[in-house]
Design a protein around this motif. Structure first.
Motif, PDB file in Angstrom:
ATOM      1  N   THR A 275       3.926  -7.513   5.244  1.00 17.37           N
ATOM      2  CA  THR A 275       3.652  -5.386   5.418  1.00 17.37           C
ATOM      3  C   THR A 275       4.858  -5.097   5.047  1.00 17.37           C
ATOM      4  O   THR A 275       4.465  -4.543   4.656  1.00 17.37           O
ATOM      5  CB  THR A 275       3.333  -5.900   6.617  1.00 17.37           C
ATOM      6  OG1 THR A 275       4.189  -6.369   7.440  1.00 17.37           O
ATOM      7  CG2 THR A 275       2.153  -6.784   7.297  1.00 17.37           C
ATOM      8  N   VAL A 276       6.053  -6.536   4.351  1.00 21.61           N
ATOM      9  CA  VAL A 276       7.256  -5.500   4.239  1.00 21.61           C
ATOM     10  C   VAL A 276       8.020  -5.713   3.071  1.00 21.61           C
ATOM     11  O   VAL A 276       8.006  -6.935   3.305  1.00 21.61           O
ATOM     12  CB  VAL A 276       8.719  -4.815   5.597  1.00 21.61           C
ATOM     13  CG1 VAL A 276       9.462  -4.061   4.682  1.00 21.61           C
ATOM     14  CG2 VAL A 276       7.499  -4.213   6.592  1.00 21.61           C
TER      15      VAL A 276
ATOM     16  N   SER B 117       6.422  -0.078   2.947  1.00 20.96           N
ATOM     17  CA  SER B 117       5.609  -0.618   3.489  1.00 20.96           C
ATOM     18  C   SER B 117       4.699  -0.952   1.907  1.00 20.96           C
ATOM     19  O   SER B 117       3.808  -0.658   2.065  1.00 20.96           O
ATOM     20  CB  SER B 117       4.905  -0.077   4.604  1.00 20.96           C
ATOM     21  OG  SER B 117       5.871  -0.184   5.529  1.00 20.96           O
ATOM     22  N   VAL B 118       3.726  -2.368   2.330  1.00 21.16           N
ATOM     23  CA  VAL B 118       2.598  -2.052   1.306  1.00 21.16           C
ATOM     24  C   VAL B 118       1.623  -2.074   2.244  1.00 21.16           C
ATOM     25  O   VAL B 118       0.223  -3.592   1.709  1.00 21.16           O
ATOM     26  CB  VAL B 118       3.282  -3.802   0.773  1.00 21.16           C
ATOM     27  CG1 VAL B 118       4.519  -3.365  -0.276  1.00 21.16           C
ATOM     28  CG2 VAL B 118       3.630  -4.805   1.502  1.00 21.16           C
ATOM     29  N   GLU B 119       1.919  -2.578   3.668  1.00 20.88           N
ATOM     30  CA  GLU B 119      -0.248  -2.965   4.333  1.00 20.88           C
ATOM     31  C   GLU B 119       0.185  -0.936   5.047  1.00 20.88           C
ATOM     32  O   GLU B 119       0.887  -0.191   5.855  1.00 20.88           O
ATOM     33  CB  GLU B 119       0.667  -3.611   5.973  1.00 20.88           C
ATOM     34  CG  GLU B 119      -0.264  -4.433   5.986  1.00 20.88           C
ATOM     35  CD  GLU B 119      -1.019  -3.777   7.005  1.00 20.88           C
ATOM     36  OE1 GLU B 119      -2.000  -3.345   7.870  1.00 20.88           O
ATOM     37  OE2 GLU B 119      -0.262  -2.850   8.073  1.00 20.88           O
TER      38      GLU B 119
ATOM     39  N   SER C 130      -9.715  -6.517   3.462  1.00 22.20           N
ATOM     40  CA  SER C 130      -7.728  -6.365   4.449  1.00 22.20           C
ATOM     41  C   SER C 130      -7.353  -4.873   3.890  1.00 22.20           C
ATOM     42  O   SER C 130      -8.194  -3.841   4.010  1.00 22.20           O
ATOM     43  CB  SER C 130      -7.294  -7.031   3.071  1.00 22.20           C
ATOM     44  OG  SER C 130      -6.027  -7.223   3.423  1.00 22.20           O
ATOM     45  N   THR C 131      -6.337  -4.368   4.934  1.00 21.99           N
ATOM     46  CA  THR C 131      -5.361  -3.228   4.716  1.00 21.99           C
ATOM     47  C   THR C 131      -3.801  -3.653   4.028  1.00 21.99           C
ATOM     48  O   THR C 131      -3.226  -2.557   3.917  1.00 21.99           O
ATOM     49  CB  THR C 131      -4.971  -2.292   6.337  1.00 21.99           C
ATOM     50  OG1 THR C 131      -4.343  -3.434   6.650  1.00 21.99           O
ATOM     51  CG2 THR C 131      -6.367  -2.114   7.313  1.00 21.99           C
ATOM     52  N   THR C 132      -3.737  -4.047   3.130  1.00 21.83           N
ATOM     53  CA  THR C 132      -2.902  -4.797   2.880  1.00 21.83           C
ATOM     54  C   THR C 132      -2.736  -4.071   1.157  1.00 21.83           C
ATOM     55  O   THR C 132      -3.995  -5.128   0.918  1.00 21.83           O
ATOM     56  CB  THR C 132      -2.339  -6.033   2.440  1.00 21.83           C
ATOM     57  OG1 THR C 132      -2.160  -6.764   4.010  1.00 21.83           O
ATOM     58  CG2 THR C 132      -1.048  -6.368   1.818  1.00 21.83           C
TER      59      THR C 132
END
Length: 517
Positions: free
Chosen positions: A67-68, A123-125, A184-186
């Motif tokens: 997520t990071v 952040s990538v999420e 997904s939220t990524t």
């Protein structure tokens, strides 16, 4: 050191420093100077910047279950945010020293705002982005109304809070729609899910909602209505920070989401960015023409510059991301520097507000007048300044992508902007005919403020004379975003893209193999 700890090292340093500042503030007797707390915050900011630079040697760091992600892209924006906070703190050490005893809160809030902005950049999420957005927003909401005894400050804070909460709702609703359409939220997983989604229209609606939420943070039209009033009522050093650092973080997120999360819908969102860029440039520059209040004028100017930066989103990924990174750095240097000068001239009570109040500044305070003139010339885009190369790279990237009309509109707006910038510039060197000019002549510029202004001047001049180092770092940041094989399997993304293109031949604008980018 564990990857999780290493990935968030700058944020941890800023958080720890902010907590120490808050704990130390009550220990100082009322009426005593809070400058030691400011110097502590400055040291913490320097340490956070050094930690970000230290992360460069590790390449890409993935933490907290992916997520990071810390890479050249996130580090570029983390260094930029740290530099903005550093200049802001240096320029405001004396700003809150005399008339208020709650300066410690200001220093702590500046650090906490930096934590949220840096967290957004790495952040990538999308839910993690929301956490960083809220940390940053809550801090800036409070800082906007920091002059508690003035009604304009309270109005500024309340309006910023209400409209900001409304925009955050758009962002969250967009995240929910993205999850519903892609599963997904990524960000990278969203790109893969687009190929297999059966609801592409909902996916694009999700992107539109997210753009609305982030458009508020970057003061892009038509989400700009809060900007002039908030900038006018907030303290000058706070405006200098909130007009640059939150924008840098929001643009970092927007670059990831558009180019990495929704590459298969580029034809659609490029049209959206095209329209928002034109609206921002035209509304910002035309609105600034009508302003006599300097802070309101620069507020409309910031709307226009958001439009210039959005032009980069219409370019090809590598050129567009690099141009956007460079322009963000150039705008941050010249705008935070301009507000640093206004802070020194106007003081805590902001006795100099309108253009008339700045008349004859060069006769009484020539160094400050010359520094402000330099930043104004850079905002115009005069050669040998960072503003010139920022616009050059952005418009060149748009031209290479075939958006010639957008480039022409941008150039025409740059010509319009010359009028209101030069109007203030002429006032600085005009001999006042009356005694109405309320320029503070008794207050000297402290060493810290001089250091902050020097950093801003050198950065603006360096980006105009030697742009290659920063441009190389911006290009490296752009390249770090194109391939992402460690987050989503390239073959899976390619198969998903192939399926999507088969179902939507008229909407697919990229080759199947571009899914691995």
């Amino acid at each position: 050191m564990s990857p999780n700890l290493l990935a968030l090292l700058p944020e941890i340093i800023l958080t720890a420093t902010g907590v120490v500042v808050m704990l130390a503030e009550p220990c100082i007797a009322p009426g005593k100077t809070r400058k030691p707390l400011g110097w502590l915050a400055i040291l913490g900011t320097l340490a956070a910047g050094a930690a970000s630079w230290y992360q460069l040697q590790f390449g890409t760091i993935s933490a907290f279950s992916g997520t990071v992600q810390v890479d050249a892209f996130s580090i570029f924006f983390q260094l930029l945010i740290a530099a903005i906070i550093l200049v802001t703190l240096l320029g405001s050490l004396d700003f809150f020293d005399g008339p208020t005893t709650h300066a410690g809160e200001y220093f702590a809030l500046s650090l906490f705002a930096g934590v949220g902005m840096m967290f957004m950049a790495c952040s990538v999420e999308l839910l993690m982005v929301f956490v960083g957005l809220e940390i940053s927003s809550i801090s800036t909401y409070i800082m906007a109304g920091f002059r508690k005894g003035q009604a304009t400050g309270s109005e500024s804070s309340l309006k910023y809070f209400l409209l900001g909460s409304f925009a955050t709702a758009f962002f969250l609703y967009g995240v929910a729609l993205a999850y519903g359409s892609t599963g997904s939220t990524t960000i990278a997983a969203i790109a893969a899910g687009l190929g297999a989604t059966t609801t592409p229209r909902i996916a694009f609606l999700a992107l539109a909602m997210i753009i609305i939420g982030l458009g508020f943070k970057v003061s892009a039209a038509p989400f700009h209505v809060w900007t002039p009033d908030v900038y006018q009522g907030a303290p000058s050093p706070v405006v200098g920070m909130m007009s640059t650092a939150p924008k840098a973080a929001a643009f970092a997120v927007l670059l990831r989401i558009t180019f990495i999360g929704f590459p298969l819908m580029q034809r659609r969102w490029v049209v959206l960015m095209w329209a928002i860029a034109v609206l921002s440039m035209c509304i910002g520059n035309l609105g600034a023409l009508l302003q006599r209040d300097v802070k309101r004028m620069l507020a409309y100017s910031s709307i226009a510059h958001a439009g210039y930066l959005l032009v980069a989103f219409t370019a090809f990924p590598r050129e567009g991301i690099a141009a956007a990174c460079f322009y963000t750095a150039a705008y941050a240097a010249m705008n935070v520097g301009a507000f640093a000068v206004i802070t020194q001239v106007a003081g805590y009570n902001e006795q100099a507000r309108s253009i008339d109040d700045f008349t004859g500044l060069a006769l009484k305070r020539p160094l400050l007048a010359g520094t402000l003139s330099f930043f104004l010339l850079s905002l115009i885009g005069i050669p040998f300044t960072g503003g010139f190369f920022g616009k050059f790279y952005v418009f060149s990237a748009a031209a290479h992508a075939g958006h010639y009309w957008l480039m022409v509109i941008g150039l025409l707006n740059s010509g319009v902007a010359c009028y209101y910038y030069l109007r203030l510039l002429v006032a600085l060197y005009t001999r006042p005919t009356t005694d109405t000019a309320r320029i503070l002549t008794h207050k000297h510029v402290s060493f810290a403020a001089e250091a902050g202004l020097t950093i801003a001047v050198l950065a603006t001049l360096g980006l105009g004379i030697f742009p290659t180092p920063i441009l190389a770092l911006a290009q490296r940041a752009g390249l770090a975003q194109i391939p992402a094989p460690h987050l989503v399997a390239p073959i899976a993304r390619e198969d998903a893209a192939a399926a999507w293109c088969t179902q939507h031949q008229d909407e697919c604008t990229t080759h199947v193999d571009s899914a691995s980018h």
